[in-house]
Design a protein around this motif. Structure first.
Motif, PDB file in Angstrom:
ATOM      1  N   ARG A  58       0.834  -1.208   0.000  1.00 31.70           N
ATOM      2  CA  ARG A  58       0.000   0.000   0.000  1.00 31.70           C
ATOM      3  C   ARG A  58       0.868   1.257   0.000  1.00 31.70           C
ATOM      4  O   ARG A  58       0.566   2.220  -0.689  1.00 31.70           O
ATOM      5  CB  ARG A  58      -0.898   0.024   1.238  1.00 31.70           C
ATOM      6  CG  ARG A  58      -2.077  -0.905   1.106  1.00 31.70           C
ATOM      7  CD  ARG A  58      -3.159  -0.547   2.117  1.00 31.70           C
ATOM      8  NE  ARG A  58      -4.269  -1.480   1.982  1.00 31.70           N
ATOM      9  CZ  ARG A  58      -4.817  -2.147   2.988  1.00 31.70           C
ATOM     10  NH1 ARG A  58      -4.360  -1.996   4.215  1.00 31.70           N
ATOM     11  NH2 ARG A  58      -5.828  -2.951   2.773  1.00 31.70           N
TER      12      ARG A  58
ATOM     13  N   ARG B  53       0.915   4.138  -2.854  1.00 28.79           N
ATOM     14  CA  ARG B  53       0.679   5.516  -2.437  1.00 28.79           C
ATOM     15  C   ARG B  53       1.824   6.427  -2.886  1.00 28.79           C
ATOM     16  O   ARG B  53       1.602   7.488  -3.481  1.00 28.79           O
ATOM     17  CB  ARG B  53       0.580   5.525  -0.907  1.00 28.79           C
ATOM     18  CG  ARG B  53      -0.223   6.644  -0.332  1.00 28.79           C
ATOM     19  CD  ARG B  53      -0.202   6.543   1.193  1.00 28.79           C
ATOM     20  NE  ARG B  53       0.212   7.811   1.739  1.00 28.79           N
ATOM     21  CZ  ARG B  53      -0.640   8.800   2.009  1.00 28.79           C
ATOM     22  NH1 ARG B  53      -1.923   8.653   1.820  1.00 28.79           N
ATOM     23  NH2 ARG B  53      -0.203   9.951   2.467  1.00 28.79           N
TER      24      ARG B  53
ATOM     25  N   ARG C 249      -8.608   2.988 -12.193  1.00 30.29           N
ATOM     26  CA  ARG C 249      -9.194   4.161 -11.543  1.00 30.29           C
ATOM     27  C   ARG C 249      -9.880   3.773 -10.233  1.00 30.29           C
ATOM     28  O   ARG C 249      -9.788   4.484  -9.240  1.00 30.29           O
ATOM     29  CB  ARG C 249     -10.224   4.832 -12.454  1.00 30.29           C
ATOM     30  CG  ARG C 249      -9.605   5.765 -13.474  1.00 30.29           C
ATOM     31  CD  ARG C 249     -10.691   6.422 -14.305  1.00 30.29           C
ATOM     32  NE  ARG C 249     -11.301   7.542 -13.632  1.00 30.29           N
ATOM     33  CZ  ARG C 249     -12.615   7.745 -13.491  1.00 30.29           C
ATOM     34  NH1 ARG C 249     -13.470   6.894 -13.993  1.00 30.29           N
ATOM     35  NH2 ARG C 249     -13.070   8.799 -12.864  1.00 30.29           N
ATOM     36  N   ALA C 250     -10.565   2.642 -10.262  1.00 29.03           N
ATOM     37  CA  ALA C 250     -11.288   2.206  -9.052  1.00 29.03           C
ATOM     38  C   ALA C 250     -10.310   2.012  -7.891  1.00 29.03           C
ATOM     39  O   ALA C 250     -10.584   2.402  -6.750  1.00 29.03           O
ATOM     40  CB  ALA C 250     -12.052   0.923  -9.321  1.00 29.03           C
ATOM     41  N   THR C 251      -9.153   1.435  -8.189  1.00 27.14           N
ATOM     42  CA  THR C 251      -8.137   1.248  -7.144  1.00 27.14           C
ATOM     43  C   THR C 251      -7.633   2.604  -6.640  1.00 27.14           C
ATOM     44  O   THR C 251      -7.482   2.821  -5.433  1.00 27.14           O
ATOM     45  CB  THR C 251      -6.947   0.435  -7.704  1.00 27.14           C
ATOM     46  OG1 THR C 251      -7.458  -0.739  -8.324  1.00 27.14           O
ATOM     47  CG2 THR C 251      -5.972   0.071  -6.607  1.00 27.14           C
TER      48      THR C 251
ATOM     49  N   TYR D  73      -9.159   5.392  -6.520  1.00 26.42           N
ATOM     50  CA  TYR D  73     -10.163   6.021  -5.645  1.00 26.42           C
ATOM     51  C   TYR D  73     -10.214   5.376  -4.264  1.00 26.42           C
ATOM     52  O   TYR D  73     -10.772   5.949  -3.331  1.00 26.42           O
ATOM     53  CB  TYR D  73     -11.547   6.004  -6.303  1.00 26.42           C
ATOM     54  CG  TYR D  73     -11.738   7.143  -7.283  1.00 26.42           C
ATOM     55  CD1 TYR D  73     -11.939   8.444  -6.826  1.00 26.42           C
ATOM     56  CD2 TYR D  73     -11.698   6.927  -8.661  1.00 26.42           C
ATOM     57  CE1 TYR D  73     -12.108   9.502  -7.711  1.00 26.42           C
ATOM     58  CE2 TYR D  73     -11.863   7.977  -9.560  1.00 26.42           C
ATOM     59  CZ  TYR D  73     -12.070   9.259  -9.076  1.00 26.42           C
ATOM     60  OH  TYR D  73     -12.223  10.293  -9.943  1.00 26.42           O
ATOM     61  N   LYS D  74      -9.659   4.145  -4.129  1.00 23.61           N
ATOM     62  CA  LYS D  74      -9.579   3.558  -2.784  1.00 23.61           C
ATOM     63  C   LYS D  74      -8.500   4.245  -1.943  1.00 23.61           C
ATOM     64  O   LYS D  74      -8.519   4.196  -0.721  1.00 23.61           O
ATOM     65  CB  LYS D  74      -9.286   2.060  -2.877  1.00 23.61           C
ATOM     66  CG  LYS D  74     -10.526   1.279  -3.258  1.00 23.61           C
ATOM     67  CD  LYS D  74     -10.260  -0.204  -3.214  1.00 23.61           C
ATOM     68  CE  LYS D  74     -11.400  -0.942  -3.915  1.00 23.61           C
ATOM     69  NZ  LYS D  74     -10.971  -2.220  -4.454  1.00 23.61           N
ATOM     70  N   TYR D  75      -7.547   4.858  -2.636  1.00 18.54           N
ATOM     71  CA  TYR D  75      -6.450   5.535  -1.936  1.00 18.54           C
ATOM     72  C   TYR D  75      -6.753   7.018  -1.688  1.00 18.54           C
ATOM     73  O   TYR D  75      -6.473   7.539  -0.619  1.00 18.54           O
ATOM     74  CB  TYR D  75      -5.153   5.419  -2.748  1.00 18.54           C
ATOM     75  CG  TYR D  75      -4.513   4.062  -2.661  1.00 18.54           C
ATOM     76  CD1 TYR D  75      -3.480   3.840  -1.757  1.00 18.54           C
ATOM     77  CD2 TYR D  75      -4.935   2.998  -3.456  1.00 18.54           C
ATOM     78  CE1 TYR D  75      -2.871   2.600  -1.660  1.00 18.54           C
ATOM     79  CE2 TYR D  75      -4.342   1.752  -3.363  1.00 18.54           C
ATOM     80  CZ  TYR D  75      -3.309   1.553  -2.459  1.00 18.54           C
ATOM     81  OH  TYR D  75      -2.723   0.329  -2.365  1.00 18.54           O
TER      82      TYR D  75
ATOM     83  N   PRO E 129      -9.599  10.420  -2.665  1.00 19.89           N
ATOM     84  CA  PRO E 129     -10.897  10.801  -3.246  1.00 19.89           C
ATOM     85  C   PRO E 129     -10.774  11.727  -4.460  1.00 19.89           C
ATOM     86  O   PRO E 129     -11.666  11.755  -5.296  1.00 19.89           O
ATOM     87  CB  PRO E 129     -11.623  11.511  -2.096  1.00 19.89           C
ATOM     88  CG  PRO E 129     -10.532  12.003  -1.201  1.00 19.89           C
ATOM     89  CD  PRO E 129      -9.409  11.012  -1.321  1.00 19.89           C
TER      90      PRO E 129
END
Lengths: 191, 191
Positions: free
Chosen positions: A13, A17, A49-51, A53-55, A57
């Motif tokens: 992670r 990031r 993109r979905a991933t 947005y998990k990190y 907003p």
């Protein structure tokens, strides 16, 4: 010994990031703030993109995180110079010189991001930290007879940081060194 | 001898204009920027809204005009101090002291207006003017042996104005005087 599963996830992670922060900063430097979208960041990072947005907003939250990391890095750099061997006056000059070079860079490459983000709470927090930090070093300088004792250290610290802000308009490293010299000369005890 | 009709009209217009600026600045100081509308300004000035719109298209243009007038007033104040009798060093200290007090005020009463307007072209113009102005005075100081000659005057001028920006965070006049002293000490030739 194999790492624990949780540690591996945590490392992964952090790596994602960090990559997101780097890619975003590079995109802003290349294309300007307006050209950067979450889709382009996801593409540049190589994740969906979905991933992404998990990190984070939105783009702004990524830039804020990037900026916080920059500021933390700067504070660590200055702390390392403070902790080196040498008299308080020498270490103060080293710290102020590094701060001036940061100010100079900030107005170059990172200017656009900085202008947008430079009024956040994390910046105010870092500035207070820096004032205290420089104030303590000035206090050591006073003890050692290398810094004037007729002006309170918090006032001298504010003077230093403001004066070195002039580095933002300087092009050469030599000019930055002269600015640091003039600023430090204002701190000397009267002969 | 009666005034020419045109002069009388010109005077009247200037008086209305000045009143509009005063009223608007007072309303912003009282109610904050958001509370101020063209209707309230017309009411406070005692003229009709239609008349007000003949002078200014919107609130922002009034504030910009007010701010330009403030800056002009500051530059005149500093020029008057420069032109007083005394050695270059004494006049420089007087000018820098007045500049520091302006910076201190700017962060108090006029802070909200200043924050909104302080990135206009007229401000950049005034800053360049001020840098040249202080640079020239520093040049006189170098000639008189009261200012160091190992750093270019434009660099010293930028140092002065940045350092004195610290006055924005100072509460007392005594602290402002100490800041001016420290800043000026940075300008001295090495003994």
């Amino acid at each position: 010994m194999p790492k624990l599963w949780n540690e591996t996830i945590e490392e992964h992670r952090r790596a994602v990031r960090d990559t997101v922060l780097e890619v975003t900063a590079a995109l802003v430097a290349e294309q300007g703030l307006r050209g950067v979208t979450m889709s382009r960041i996801a593409e540049g990072t190589g994740i969906g993109r979905a991933t992404l947005y998990k990190y984070f907003p939105d783009v702004e939250s990524i830039l804020t995180a990037w900026h916080e990391r920059q500021i933390d890095g700067h504070l660590q750099e200055l702390a390392a110079l403070r902790d080196r061997p040498g008299s308080p006056g020498e270490r103060l000059t080293a710290v102020l010189g590094a701060y001036a070079r940061i100010q100079q860079r900030r107005h170059g490459h990172d200017a656009e991001i900085g202008a947008v983000l430079h009024r956040g709470e994390h910046v105010a927090h870092a500035e207070r930290h820096l004032l205290r930090f420089v104030g303590e070093l000035l206090g050591e300088g006073v003890e050692a007879g290398e810094v004037r004792d007729d002006v309170a250290q918090d006032e001298l610290a504010a003077y230093c940081l403001h004066a070195l802000g002039a580095a933002g308009g300087l092009r050469s490293q030599a000019a930055v060194r002269r600015l640091v010299q003039v600023t430090v000369d204002g701190l000397r005890p009267s002969p």
